[in-house]
Scaffold this active site. Structure first.
Site, PDB file in Angstrom:
ATOM      1  N   TYR A   1       0.871  -1.173   0.000  1.00  0.00           N
ATOM      2  CA  TYR A   1       0.000   0.000   0.000  1.00  0.00           C
ATOM      3  C   TYR A   1       0.915   1.231   0.000  1.00  0.00           C
ATOM      4  O   TYR A   1       2.077   1.135  -0.382  1.00  0.00           O
ATOM      5  CB  TYR A   1      -0.899  -0.117   1.247  1.00  0.00           C
ATOM      6  CG  TYR A   1      -2.056   0.835   1.313  1.00  0.00           C
ATOM      7  CD1 TYR A   1      -2.977   0.929   0.277  1.00  0.00           C
ATOM      8  CD2 TYR A   1      -2.250   1.620   2.446  1.00  0.00           C
ATOM      9  CE1 TYR A   1      -4.045   1.804   0.354  1.00  0.00           C
ATOM     10  CE2 TYR A   1      -3.335   2.487   2.536  1.00  0.00           C
ATOM     11  CZ  TYR A   1      -4.218   2.589   1.486  1.00  0.00           C
ATOM     12  OH  TYR A   1      -5.282   3.448   1.575  1.00  0.00           O
TER      13      TYR A   1
ATOM     14  N   ARG B   1      -6.106  10.637 -10.651  1.00  0.00           N
ATOM     15  CA  ARG B   1      -5.485  11.277  -9.465  1.00  0.00           C
ATOM     16  C   ARG B   1      -4.987  10.165  -8.547  1.00  0.00           C
ATOM     17  O   ARG B   1      -5.607   9.830  -7.563  1.00  0.00           O
ATOM     18  CB  ARG B   1      -6.537  12.170  -8.774  1.00  0.00           C
ATOM     19  CG  ARG B   1      -5.990  13.155  -7.810  1.00  0.00           C
ATOM     20  CD  ARG B   1      -5.535  12.554  -6.477  1.00  0.00           C
ATOM     21  NE  ARG B   1      -6.568  12.306  -5.507  1.00  0.00           N
ATOM     22  CZ  ARG B   1      -6.567  11.249  -4.685  1.00  0.00           C
ATOM     23  NH1 ARG B   1      -5.631  10.320  -4.728  1.00  0.00           N
ATOM     24  NH2 ARG B   1      -7.549  11.096  -3.817  1.00  0.00           N
TER      25      ARG B   1
ATOM     26  N   LYS C   1      -5.828  -1.853  -2.798  1.00  0.00           N
ATOM     27  CA  LYS C   1      -6.974  -1.620  -1.889  1.00  0.00           C
ATOM     28  C   LYS C   1      -7.701  -2.937  -1.632  1.00  0.00           C
ATOM     29  O   LYS C   1      -8.138  -3.206  -0.511  1.00  0.00           O
ATOM     30  CB  LYS C   1      -7.945  -0.608  -2.503  1.00  0.00           C
ATOM     31  CG  LYS C   1      -7.381   0.806  -2.606  1.00  0.00           C
ATOM     32  CD  LYS C   1      -7.712   1.639  -1.392  1.00  0.00           C
ATOM     33  CE  LYS C   1      -7.050   3.018  -1.463  1.00  0.00           C
ATOM     34  NZ  LYS C   1      -7.250   3.834  -0.288  1.00  0.00           N
TER      35      LYS C   1
ATOM     36  N   GLU D   1     -12.226   5.133  -6.528  1.00  0.00           N
ATOM     37  CA  GLU D   1     -10.904   5.404  -5.937  1.00  0.00           C
ATOM     38  C   GLU D   1     -10.041   6.226  -6.874  1.00  0.00           C
ATOM     39  O   GLU D   1      -9.884   5.875  -8.058  1.00  0.00           O
ATOM     40  CB  GLU D   1     -10.223   4.067  -5.646  1.00  0.00           C
ATOM     41  CG  GLU D   1      -8.978   4.150  -4.801  1.00  0.00           C
ATOM     42  CD  GLU D   1      -9.257   4.553  -3.364  1.00  0.00           C
ATOM     43  OE1 GLU D   1     -10.120   3.939  -2.718  1.00  0.00           O
ATOM     44  OE2 GLU D   1      -8.615   5.499  -2.880  1.00  0.00           O
ATOM     45  N   ASP D   2      -9.507   7.287  -6.362  1.00  0.00           N
ATOM     46  CA  ASP D   2      -8.505   8.091  -7.067  1.00  0.00           C
ATOM     47  C   ASP D   2      -8.951   8.586  -8.446  1.00  0.00           C
ATOM     48  O   ASP D   2      -8.176   8.586  -9.420  1.00  0.00           O
ATOM     49  CB  ASP D   2      -7.166   7.333  -7.138  1.00  0.00           C
ATOM     50  CG  ASP D   2      -6.506   7.254  -5.751  1.00  0.00           C
ATOM     51  OD1 ASP D   2      -7.158   7.639  -4.759  1.00  0.00           O
ATOM     52  OD2 ASP D   2      -5.358   6.821  -5.655  1.00  0.00           O
TER      53      ASP D   2
ATOM     54  N   ASP E   1     -14.033   6.502  -1.705  1.00  0.00           N
ATOM     55  CA  ASP E   1     -13.104   6.327  -0.599  1.00  0.00           C
ATOM     56  C   ASP E   1     -12.379   7.627  -0.256  1.00  0.00           C
ATOM     57  O   ASP E   1     -12.147   7.937   0.913  1.00  0.00           O
ATOM     58  CB  ASP E   1     -12.104   5.245  -1.012  1.00  0.00           C
ATOM     59  CG  ASP E   1     -11.203   4.832   0.129  1.00  0.00           C
ATOM     60  OD1 ASP E   1     -11.677   4.797   1.269  1.00  0.00           O
ATOM     61  OD2 ASP E   1     -10.023   4.529  -0.132  1.00  0.00           O
ATOM     62  N   ASP E   2     -12.000   8.383  -1.278  1.00  0.00           N
ATOM     63  CA  ASP E   2     -11.219   9.596  -1.045  1.00  0.00           C
ATOM     64  C   ASP E   2     -12.060  10.696  -0.394  1.00  0.00           C
ATOM     65  O   ASP E   2     -11.564  11.468   0.420  1.00  0.00           O
ATOM     66  CB  ASP E   2     -10.611  10.087  -2.361  1.00  0.00           C
ATOM     67  CG  ASP E   2      -9.730   9.019  -2.973  1.00  0.00           C
ATOM     68  OD1 ASP E   2      -8.742   8.639  -2.331  1.00  0.00           O
ATOM     69  OD2 ASP E   2     -10.074   8.508  -4.062  1.00  0.00           O
TER      70      ASP E   2
ATOM     71  N   ASN F   1      -0.500  11.633   0.308  1.00  0.00           N
ATOM     72  CA  ASN F   1       0.282  10.436  -0.013  1.00  0.00           C
ATOM     73  C   ASN F   1       0.925  10.583  -1.387  1.00  0.00           C
ATOM     74  O   ASN F   1       0.410  11.337  -2.211  1.00  0.00           O
ATOM     75  CB  ASN F   1      -0.642   9.213  -0.042  1.00  0.00           C
ATOM     76  CG  ASN F   1      -1.225   8.910   1.317  1.00  0.00           C
ATOM     77  OD1 ASN F   1      -0.518   8.939   2.316  1.00  0.00           O
ATOM     78  ND2 ASN F   1      -2.520   8.638   1.357  1.00  0.00           N
TER      79      ASN F   1
HETATM   80  N1  LIG Z   1      -4.613   9.807   4.053  1.00  0.00           N
HETATM   81  C1  LIG Z   1      -5.632   9.391   3.341  1.00  0.00           C
HETATM   82  O1  LIG Z   1      -6.349   8.452   3.708  1.00  0.00           O
HETATM   83  C2  LIG Z   1      -5.936  10.074   2.070  1.00  0.00           C
HETATM   84  C3  LIG Z   1      -5.054  10.940   1.513  1.00  0.00           C
HETATM   85  N2  LIG Z   1      -5.360  11.576   0.347  1.00  0.00           N
HETATM   86  C4  LIG Z   1      -4.349  12.431  -0.221  1.00  0.00           C
HETATM   87  O2  LIG Z   1      -4.805  13.749  -0.249  1.00  0.00           O
HETATM   88  C5  LIG Z   1      -4.233  14.416  -1.365  1.00  0.00           C
HETATM   89  C6  LIG Z   1      -5.334  15.160  -2.089  1.00  0.00           C
HETATM   90  O3  LIG Z   1      -6.300  14.260  -2.551  1.00  0.00           O
HETATM   91  P1  LIG Z   1      -7.695  14.816  -3.129  1.00  0.00           P
HETATM   92  O4  LIG Z   1      -8.349  15.685  -2.148  1.00  0.00           O
HETATM   93  O5  LIG Z   1      -8.422  13.658  -3.615  1.00  0.00           O
HETATM   94  O6  LIG Z   1      -7.161  15.668  -4.348  1.00  0.00           O
HETATM   95  P2  LIG Z   1      -7.915  16.834  -5.098  1.00  0.00           P
HETATM   96  O7  LIG Z   1      -7.185  17.032  -6.362  1.00  0.00           O
HETATM   97  O8  LIG Z   1      -9.358  16.609  -5.128  1.00  0.00           O
HETATM   98  O9  LIG Z   1      -7.647  18.109  -4.154  1.00  0.00           O
HETATM   99  C7  LIG Z   1      -6.427  18.724  -3.987  1.00  0.00           C
HETATM  100  C8  LIG Z   1      -6.668  20.081  -3.382  1.00  0.00           C
HETATM  101  O10 LIG Z   1      -5.412  20.613  -3.011  1.00  0.00           O
HETATM  102  C9  LIG Z   1      -5.324  21.926  -3.573  1.00  0.00           C
HETATM  103  N3  LIG Z   1      -3.935  22.235  -3.839  1.00  0.00           N
HETATM  104  C10 LIG Z   1      -3.127  21.727  -4.776  1.00  0.00           C
HETATM  105  N4  LIG Z   1      -1.921  22.292  -4.687  1.00  0.00           N
HETATM  106  C11 LIG Z   1      -1.977  23.191  -3.694  1.00  0.00           C
HETATM  107  C12 LIG Z   1      -1.066  24.103  -3.141  1.00  0.00           C
HETATM  108  N5  LIG Z   1       0.179  24.192  -3.565  1.00  0.00           N
HETATM  109  N6  LIG Z   1      -1.478  24.867  -2.124  1.00  0.00           N
HETATM  110  C13 LIG Z   1      -2.748  24.800  -1.689  1.00  0.00           C
HETATM  111  N7  LIG Z   1      -3.650  23.957  -2.159  1.00  0.00           N
HETATM  112  C14 LIG Z   1      -3.259  23.154  -3.162  1.00  0.00           C
HETATM  113  C15 LIG Z   1      -6.174  21.903  -4.827  1.00  0.00           C
HETATM  114  O11 LIG Z   1      -6.494  23.234  -5.121  1.00  0.00           O
HETATM  115  P3  LIG Z   1      -7.482  23.639  -6.325  1.00  0.00           P
HETATM  116  O12 LIG Z   1      -8.822  23.198  -5.889  1.00  0.00           O
HETATM  117  O13 LIG Z   1      -7.340  25.096  -6.351  1.00  0.00           O
HETATM  118  O14 LIG Z   1      -6.982  22.938  -7.531  1.00  0.00           O
HETATM  119  C16 LIG Z   1      -7.338  21.056  -4.336  1.00  0.00           C
HETATM  120  O15 LIG Z   1      -8.248  21.854  -3.646  1.00  0.00           O
HETATM  121  C17 LIG Z   1      -3.533  13.350  -2.179  1.00  0.00           C
HETATM  122  O16 LIG Z   1      -2.166  13.416  -1.922  1.00  0.00           O
HETATM  123  C18 LIG Z   1      -4.054  12.064  -1.644  1.00  0.00           C
HETATM  124  O17 LIG Z   1      -3.082  11.043  -1.685  1.00  0.00           O
HETATM  125  C19 LIG Z   1      -6.549  11.389  -0.285  1.00  0.00           C
HETATM  126  C20 LIG Z   1      -7.458  10.524   0.221  1.00  0.00           C
HETATM  127  C21 LIG Z   1      -7.190   9.754   1.409  1.00  0.00           C
HETATM  128  C1  LIG Z   2      -5.177   6.774   0.745  1.00  0.00           C
HETATM  129  C2  LIG Z   2      -5.831   7.209  -0.465  1.00  0.00           C
HETATM  130  O1  LIG Z   2      -6.916   6.750  -0.780  1.00  0.00           O
HETATM  131  C3  LIG Z   2      -5.204   8.204  -1.275  1.00  0.00           C
HETATM  132  O2  LIG Z   2      -4.162   8.726  -0.926  1.00  0.00           O
HETATM  133  O3  LIG Z   2      -5.763   8.506  -2.338  1.00  0.00           O
HETATM  134 MG   LIG Z   3      -7.405   7.156  -2.782  1.00  0.00          MG
END
Ligand SMILES: NC(=O)C1=CN([C@@H]2O[C@H](COP(=O)(O)OP(=O)(O)OC[C@H]3O[C@@H](n4cnc5c(N)ncnc54)[C@H](OP(=O)(O)O)[C@@H]3O)[C@@H](O)[C@H]2O)C=CC1
Ligand SMILES: CC(=O)C(=O)O
Ligand SMILES: [Mg+2]
Length: 691
Positions: A206, A259, A277, A349-350, A372-373, A547
């Protein structure tokens, strides 16, 4: 011999004509308990056209091979609304069905019971050794070696120190590849190893290693591990699903690869994520491997590097969008329901957020789906925050939350926190939302003078920001004056406030007690940001969710050192213990892996037909309850993964209870003790004794 084209058509291979499947060169004629089902996909494809011998599980009921029709009278738990109660209330081990239909009977066999892996006859023990679901490798005993034509095919030794061998590899990706090889060779051993060494192996199968595996998937690709559904399969998705060897699918994890973690668009190579997963669904949540189906939807990629990479395994075109994309997804969703029924769980997912929110809202009322996200992450973070309150004090509503990142994870978490706050305080949701602020990658400036101005707006995208200083310049607090230009999922968070540029200024302006990173951009919680958090919080809560490790907003060491040992910290990808000022700090892993396996198990065992927000709250509550005093004393807000099966059973029970309460469960009658029932349904990877 089968042509590559024949395999490509099946959906079992990716679309690239350059990819090469070793297995396509050989012909397998022997099948196991589920007709063609235990064979690896390419084997099964071959087997469906070749002479197929039947095999059966412990109850000796066979299958109609070739037609892939399974006949078995054993009732499957979580599968119908009409199962009789008495046997279920005692949950004896002999009734265990591994959270999905135990059509082969090999999981329902008690330890002493003998299992027949082949019902009719066996062409050779050689084939048995190549059947990952029945292969026991060196663990075949003397009697089995005689009975199953294995003499001479195995060395005399009876055991091998497999963890020892795995640890010989220094490079995580080598360990990942060794684990994937093991999964293909000996499925039970793979799961046994993963379950027994979960804390050591989770970072391999993972995050973070799976991220690197996806980036290099084209080069390390050996055999297909899931279904590839590309634009080429449009109009034929039902057929493609039929090509998958298993009939009784209960959980599908699907991505379109746009993503992948915080690594961006990896196209078809995102397959590593559904595969990983689903391995966790089995190891952590006890869903049988044969009930799990990884799917990658390939609509192309906008990743130029991949498009120009000779080893890329996906469609070489830019991503299809709009109607073309929607039609393919629609066909997939309908075909899944038609093939596997109403109660198959589909985990998105993603996906990139422009599709993720839309897919969820489109299918949440017609299918058993969750993202999931957006939702799994929300549930895990809420659990961590509820647990953290024991360390920092106060109620949820007494805290102020600031997010860096307002996408799927950020807004999903924000919404679930607000929902829980409202339930606790009885305040309207809009009121609760006001305690939560988000920063994204857009900043409002007057295009003429470059000064902040609420009337003239100019949006920059952060996509070009590579350097963290640039990232800072492209960050803006989501405020009311930006509302018009915001994506729909950000609008509820546009509170009245002066525009603020940059995370540090946002921290200083909002003074959050909790800072959550969900931006996918590493190193964005700088020393100044962490120090600012520590300047007005005795115990600042800092969650760096992004991540893989390279994208983490800050490391555990940075959080503890910069806050002078006061931070309550957890991260999406794991960090080792940190020594600071003579004290050892152990950080937790705020990852949806805590939630989705138990959530999925709960949905499956209750026969739920829809996912309801309250089920996410129920999952979250169950997880928070599993954090012990001992964990708190170490500063942990999550229990260790070593207890994950027990944790998953509690989550599953709470989720199932909610499904019954909401009238969304179809498996009747409701088992009296849902925790015991969930435990009894979990797949166990112990070897069976063969006749
Ligand atoms: N720990 C866990 O269980 C999980 C972790 N994650 C992680 O979270 C991260 C984001 O995932 P997700 O929300 O799906 O992605 P999205 O693409 O949906 O969202 C990313 C967000 O971050 C913003 N962003 C990007 N770059 C910057 C920056 N330099 N400064 C400020 N804001 C920024 C984007 O802005 P804008 O809207 O303006 O483009 C957007 O709002 C990934 O790395 C993913 O691996 C996700 C799910 C689960
Ligand atoms: C953990 C997870 O789902 C992610 O980083 O997208
Ligand atoms: Mg994910």
């Amino acid at each position: 011999m089968f042509s590559l084209n024949a395999f490509s058509r099946s959906g079992l291979l990716s679309s690239s004509p350059y990819s090469c499947c070793e297995e396509s060169k050989s012909l397998f004629a022997v099948s196991r308990g589920g007709g063609t089902s235990s064979l690896c996909p390419s084997q099964r494809n071959a087997a469906s056209s070749a002479v197929v011998l039947c095999s059966a599980g412990s109850n000796g009921r066979g299958v109609v091979a070739g037609e892939r029709t399974v006949t078995n009278s054993k009732p499957a738990m979580g599968s119908t609304a009409t199962e009789s109660a008495p046997a279920l209330e005692t949950y004896p081990e002999s009734n265990v069905c591994g959270a999905a239909e135990d059509v082969y009977g090999d999981d329902s066999a008690i330890a002493e019971q003998l299992v027949t892996p082949w019902a009719v006859s066996v062409a050779s023990g050689y084939s048995l050794l190549r059947d990952p679901r029945h292969n026991k490798g060196l663990a075949f005993n003397e009697k089995e070696r005689d009975a199953h034509y294995l003499r001479g095919l195995l060395p005399p030794a009876c055991e091998k120190k497999i963890m020892h061998n795995l640890r010989q590899y220094q490079v995580p990706l080598q360990r990942y590849m060794a684990m994937m090889d093991l999964q293909e060779r000996n499925e039970r051993l793979f799961y046994k190893l993963l379950m027994d060494n979960v804390e050591e192996l989770l970072p391999i199968v993972y995050t973070p290693t799976v991220g690197e595996a996806c980036q290099k998937y084209g080069s390390i690709f050996k055999r297909p591990q899931g279904l590839y559904i590309s634009l080429k399969e449009k109009g034929k998705i039902l057929e493609v699903l039929r090509n998958w060897p298993e009939r009784n699918i209960q959980v599908i994890v699907v991505t379109d690869g746009e993503r992948i973690l915080g690594l961006g668009d990896l196209g078809c190579q995102g397959m590593g994520i559904p595969v990983g997963k689903l391995a966790l669904y089995t190891a952590l949540g006890g869903v049988r491997p044969s009930a799990c189906l990884p799917v990658t939807i390939d609509v192309g990629t906008n990743n130029e590097e991949l498009l120009n990479d000779e080893f890329y395994i996906g469609l070489r075109q830019r991503r299809a969008t709009g109607q073309e994309y929607a039609e393919l997804m629609d066909e997939f969703m309908s075909a899944v329901k038609q093939t596997y029924g109403e109660k198959v769980l589909i985990q998105f997912e993603d996906f990139a957020n422009h599709n993720a929110f839309e897919l969820l809202s489109k299918y949440r009322s017609t299918h058993l789906v969750f993202n999931d996200d957006i939702q799994g992450t929300a549930s895990v973070v809420l659990a961590g925050l509820v647990a953290a309150l024991k360390l920092v004090g106060g109620t949820l509503a007494e805290h102020t939350f600031l997010f860096l990142g307002a996408g799927e994870a950020g807004t999903g978490i924000a919404e679930l926190i607000a929902l829980e706050m409202s339930k606790q305080t009885k305040a309207p949701l809009e009121e609760s939302r006001k305690k939560i602020w988000l920063v994204d990658s857009k900043v409002c400036v007057n295009h003429k003078f470059g000064a902040l101005n609420t009337h003239t707006m100019y949006s920059f995208s952060a996509t070009l920001c590579i350097h963290s200083h640039m990232a800072y310049l492209m960050q803006g607090l989501i405020v009311g004056s930006r509302k018009e230009s915001l994506q729909h999922f950000k609008k509820p968070w546009a509170h009245e406030h002066e525009p603020v540029k940059g995370l540090l200024d946002a921290v200083k302006a909002i003074k959050p007690t909790v800072l959550i990173g969900s931006s996918g951009v590493g190193k964005t919680f700088t020393k100044e940001v962490v120090e600012a958090m520590a300047s007005f919080n005795e115990k600042p809560v800092i969650l760096a969710l992004s991540n893989p490790t390279s994208q983490s907003e800050c490391t555990a060491e940075e959080a503890y050192v910069w806050s002078k040992g006061r931070a309550i910290y957890a991260s999406g990808s794991p960090f080792g213990p940190v020594e600071y000022n003579g004290k050892t700090f152990v950080s937790g892993q705020a990852n949806n892996a805590y939630i989705f396996p138990g959530l999925g198990l709960g949905l499956v065992i209750s026969g739920a037909i829809r996912v309801h927000e309250d089920m996410l709250l129920a999952a979250s509550e169950a997880l928070a309850e599993q954090v012990t005093q001992e964990n708190f004393e170490k500063g942990l807000i999550y229990p260790p993964f070593s207890n994950i099966r027990k944790i998953s059973a509690h989550i599953a029970a709470n989720v199932a209870a909610k499904a019954y309460e909401l009238g969304l469960a179809t498996r009747l009658p409701r088992p009296a003790n849902l925790v015991k029932y969930a435990e009894s349904c979990m797949y166990s990877p112990n070897y069976r004794s063969y006749r």
